[in-house]
Design an enzyme around this catalytic site. Structure first.
Site, short mmCIF file in Angstrom:
data_model
loop_
_atom_site.label_atom_id
_atom_site.label_comp_id
_atom_site.label_asym_id
_atom_site.label_seq_id
_atom_site.Cartn_x
_atom_site.Cartn_y
_atom_site.Cartn_z
NE ARG A 137 -6.90 -0.65 -3.79
CZ ARG A 137 -5.74 -0.03 -4.14
NH1 ARG A 137 -5.34 -0.04 -5.41
NH2 ARG A 137 -5.01 0.58 -3.24
CE1 TYR A 193 0.28 -4.73 -1.87
CE2 TYR A 193 1.26 -5.09 -4.01
CZ TYR A 193 1.37 -4.70 -2.69
OH TYR A 193 2.59 -4.28 -2.21
N GLY A 197 0.89 -1.17 0.00
CA GLY A 197 0.00 0.00 0.00
C GLY A 197 0.91 1.21 0.00
N GLY A 211 7.07 -1.03 -5.15
CA GLY A 211 7.29 -0.10 -4.04
C GLY A 211 8.56 0.74 -4.15
CB ALA A 212 11.32 1.02 -6.62
N GLY A 213 9.19 3.31 -5.99
CA GLY A 213 8.83 4.74 -5.99
C GLY A 213 8.45 5.19 -4.59
CG ASP A 214 5.21 3.45 -2.79
OD1 ASP A 214 4.82 4.41 -3.46
OD2 ASP A 214 4.68 2.33 -2.80
NE ARG A 264 -1.00 1.41 -8.32
CZ ARG A 264 0.16 2.06 -8.43
NH1 ARG A 264 0.31 2.97 -9.39
NH2 ARG A 264 1.15 1.80 -7.62
#
Ligand code: KDG
Length: 318
Positions: free
Chosen positions: A101, A86, A30, A249-252, A163
């Site tokens: 979700r 997910y 998330g 999740g790399a961007g997060d 998204r």
């Protein structure tokens, strides 16, 4: 816990990652939860404002936040709606997501349920296009949270995190442009920004978002690093080489590391140099959070002196 420095508003999810044929590893994800964890691992007091179900998945999320030291005093448990999930699959084109979700506890976020005191006392509020897209009431909650944060003098950070399974491109274009116009820091990914703006050149995208109203823009370019811009200059920051296992999740991770370093130094370019290293480390293992590095791992990987990497280029405002 006292007030947090970084408060993240949005939807946490439980992740099932297909790490080998027939093998699903359960973890958490998330986008805004990933950001809260990434910032916490860099030493920032972070918290999450959200809702989870009264189910085993909600317990898993709360257990991990507690172990990480992410403040969960602003997490509501909803007895009537489930925690979202997910599934991550890997293929020649990279990773792909499948979600469960709809009707989740977090999608019931609303202006009435916002933790007003926590929003007014944090130093930075972070939210995303996913926070806006999961439901109309969550989008309204994000709008009110931004107003409260700004009135209290907190900074606002925003990642469009597009998204298209959650809303139409037209809705996303309107809502993300409004969000960027009212954000101090905008942290878009290149592919999302191209789709949202119709522009293709990264530098033009950064300048477009600055003109829209963002004070600082950090545009992530995947393996090519990031382009960090202010009204005065735009700096291209290359990423160190990374052995790609899973970019989930790399961007997060970039966002959380960037915000942590910016809160510490108030220098967007230092924050960008730090965050590209953190993000490069995070793609070398499976899952949105397992491979997020700690501050000591990031500094060990770079050495403080070499954070200004070779190949960095800067251009002035046009
Ligand atoms: O950026 C990684 C996230 O996409 C992942 O953790 C799941 O939040 C998620 C989403 O909505 O895609």
């Amino acid at each position: 816990m006292g007030s947090v420095e970084l408060l993240c508003l949005g939807e946490p999810l439980v992740e099932f990652n297909n790490t080998a044929p027939g093998q699903w590893v359960e973890s958490i994800g998330g986008d805004v939860s990933n950001v809260a964890i990434a910032a916490r691992r860099q030493g920032i007091a972070s918290g999450i404002a959200t809702r989870v179900g009264a189910d085993g998945f909600g317990d898993l999320l709360r257990g991990q936040w507690a172990r990480e030291g992410v403040d969960l005093s602003t997490v509501e448990v909803d007895a009537a709606a489930p925690t979202g999930l997910y599934f991550v699959r890997h293929g020649p084109e990279g990773h792909s997501f499948e979600y469960r979700r709809e009707g989740s506890a977090a999608s019931k976020l609303s202006p009435d349920g916002l933790p007003r005191e926590a929003i007014s006392t944090c130093r930075m509020l972070h939210y995303s296009g996913i926070t806006q897209a999961i439901s109309p009431s969550a989008r309204a909650a994000a709008e009110v949270a931004v107003q409260l944060a700004r009135e209290a003098g907190a900074h606002v950070s925003y990642d469009p995190n597009l998204r298209l399974r959650l809303w139409s491109l037209d809705e996303a274009r309107d809502a993300t442009a409004t969000a960027i116009a009212t954000a101090d820091l905008a942290l878009p990914g290149l592919e999302d920004a191209r789709v949202l703006t119709g522009l293709s050149d990264p530098e033009n995208i950064v300048r477009h978002y600055i003109e829209l109203g963002a004070g600082i823009v950090a545009l992530t370019l995947g393996a090519d690093g990031a382009l960090v811009g202010t009204a005065e200059q735009v700096v291209a920051i290359p990423a160190p080489p990374a052995r790609l296992v899973d970019a989930t999740g790399a961007g997060d991770c970039f966002d959380g590391a960037f915000l942590a370093e910016w809160l510490r130094t108030r220098d967007p370019f230092a924050a960008g140099r730090y965050a590209v290293v953190a993000a490069a480390l995070s793609v070398q293992g499976y899952g949105a959070v397992d491979a997020i590095p700690t501050r000591s791992a990031v500094t060990a990987a770079t050495g403080a002196a070499s954070l200004a990497g070779p190949g960095e280029t800067a251009t002035g405002a046009s």
